[in-house]
Design an enzyme around this catalytic site. Structure first.
Site, short mmCIF file in Angstrom:
data_model
loop_
_atom_site.label_atom_id
_atom_site.label_comp_id
_atom_site.label_asym_id
_atom_site.label_seq_id
_atom_site.Cartn_x
_atom_site.Cartn_y
_atom_site.Cartn_z
CE LYS A 52 30.08 33.20 6.06
NZ LYS A 52 29.35 33.92 7.12
CD GLN A 96 27.34 36.99 6.68
OE1 GLN A 96 27.36 35.76 6.72
NE2 GLN A 96 28.42 37.72 6.92
CG ASP A 119 27.55 32.22 12.55
OD1 ASP A 119 28.67 32.10 12.03
OD2 ASP A 119 26.62 32.88 12.05
N1 GUN Z 1 29.42 38.83 9.91
C1 GUN Z 1 30.77 38.92 10.03
N2 GUN Z 1 31.28 37.75 10.44
C2 GUN Z 1 30.24 36.90 10.58
C3 GUN Z 1 30.15 35.54 10.97
O1 GUN Z 1 31.14 34.87 11.29
N3 GUN Z 1 28.88 35.02 10.99
C4 GUN Z 1 27.79 35.75 10.66
N4 GUN Z 1 26.60 35.16 10.75
N5 GUN Z 1 27.85 37.02 10.30
C5 GUN Z 1 29.07 37.58 10.25
#
Ligand code: GUN
Length: 290
Positions: A52, A96, A119
């Protein structure tokens, strides 16, 4: 069978975003800034956050990674979220998931300012999604919709079976696919671990979206000829033949299923890169809204 190429599609999206950032910077403004909070040392999460951050660099966004130790308390994480909520230099941030077991994920999600919740996990954004109001659509469902849109896959009137009912993927993608939009306008069935007659149900799907978190769960007998199959699953399994010591396995048995499909995603280069591109889209949106 045509492979839905999330790598190529996401590259296109990043190029579009990079052009917008160029224009922002040329106008003398600061670029958008994303922060990612990583708690603990889960290998997959570290890898996702690393990717990311690299994506941010590629499109010209600023980025900050906040690393917190595995023993972080909920109160410590909530204090960090408060800080990020009020930091004017940060347009959006993510925490995350998954989090260490001493931290309640819902409390964390509830603490994030909805305007910075790129998110799209918090109640205001989820509520807006169900009402069809402007929102941050969470990244994976948005990435899937974008993939369907860019490949011009017909969804109207089709039977879409969503396998999995998570807050992050199954539930929001079911809402999006049933909305009066294009893509959308599908007749959606949400199936899960308690669904009876699951194989037959999946085999009746024109579009099968699989986010059940069980490796190679979908086999050839569960797929209709000509179906569109989207595999959201990505599980690390040990593999000594790889330098990394693992490989990623999807929820769909790709080799068995691929020749029955009109379109299919692969575990790598499918939904994953689209998810990351959606996060960039949401961050740009958060920046523009401020
Ligand atoms: N863990 C798995 N997918 C995601 C996501 O799209 N966002 C976040 N913050 N954690 C994740």
């Amino acid at each position: 069978m045509q492979l839905l190429d999330g790598t190529a599609c996401s590259q296109q999206i990043r190029q579009e975003i990079a052009l917008e950032v160029e224009a922002i910077v040329a106008a003398g403004k600061r670029p958008p800034h994303l922060a990612a909070v990583l708690v603990g040392d889960d290998g997959a999460s570290q890898n996702y956050v690393g990717m990311k951050v690299r994506d941010c660099e590629e499109v010209g966004f600023g980025s900050t990674t906040v690393r917190m130790k595995a023993s972080t308390t909920e109160a410590e994480l909530l204090a960090k979220i408060d800080e990020l909520n009020s930091n004017d230099a940060i347009d959006g941030f993510i925490v995350q998931l998954p989090l260490p077991s001493q931290i309640n994920e819902n409390n964390v999600i509830l603490a994030i300012d909805p305007k910075k919740d790129v998110d799209g996990f918090c109640p205001e954004n989820v509520g807006n999604l169900s009402l069809g109001l402007p929102t941050f659509v969470s990244a994976t469902p948005n990435g899937i919709m974008e993939l369907l849109r860019r490949y011009e896959i017909e969804t109207e009137g089709k039977h879409c079976v969503v396998l999995g009912r998570s807050n992050i993927v199954g539930t929001p993608i079911a809402v999006l696919m049933s909305r009066n939009t294009n893509p959308g306008n599908a007749t959606v069935t949400v199936a899960h671990s308690r669904t009876t007659n699951l194989k037959a149900l999946c085999a009746s799907a024109d579009i099968l979206i699989v986010a059940i978190g069980r490796t190679e769960f979908v086999t050839a007998d569960m797929v209709k000829d000509g179906a569109v199959v989207i595999d959201v699953g990505q599980t690390r399994v040990p593999d000594n033949t790889r330098k990394s010591g693992f490989r990623n396995v999807g929820d769909v048995d790709f080799e068995q299923v691929k020749d029955k499909c009109s379109y299919i995603t692969f575990v790598t280069g499918g939904v994953g890169p689209m998810t990351r591109a959606s996060l960039l889209q949401n961050t740009l949106k958060a920046y523009q809204r401020r």
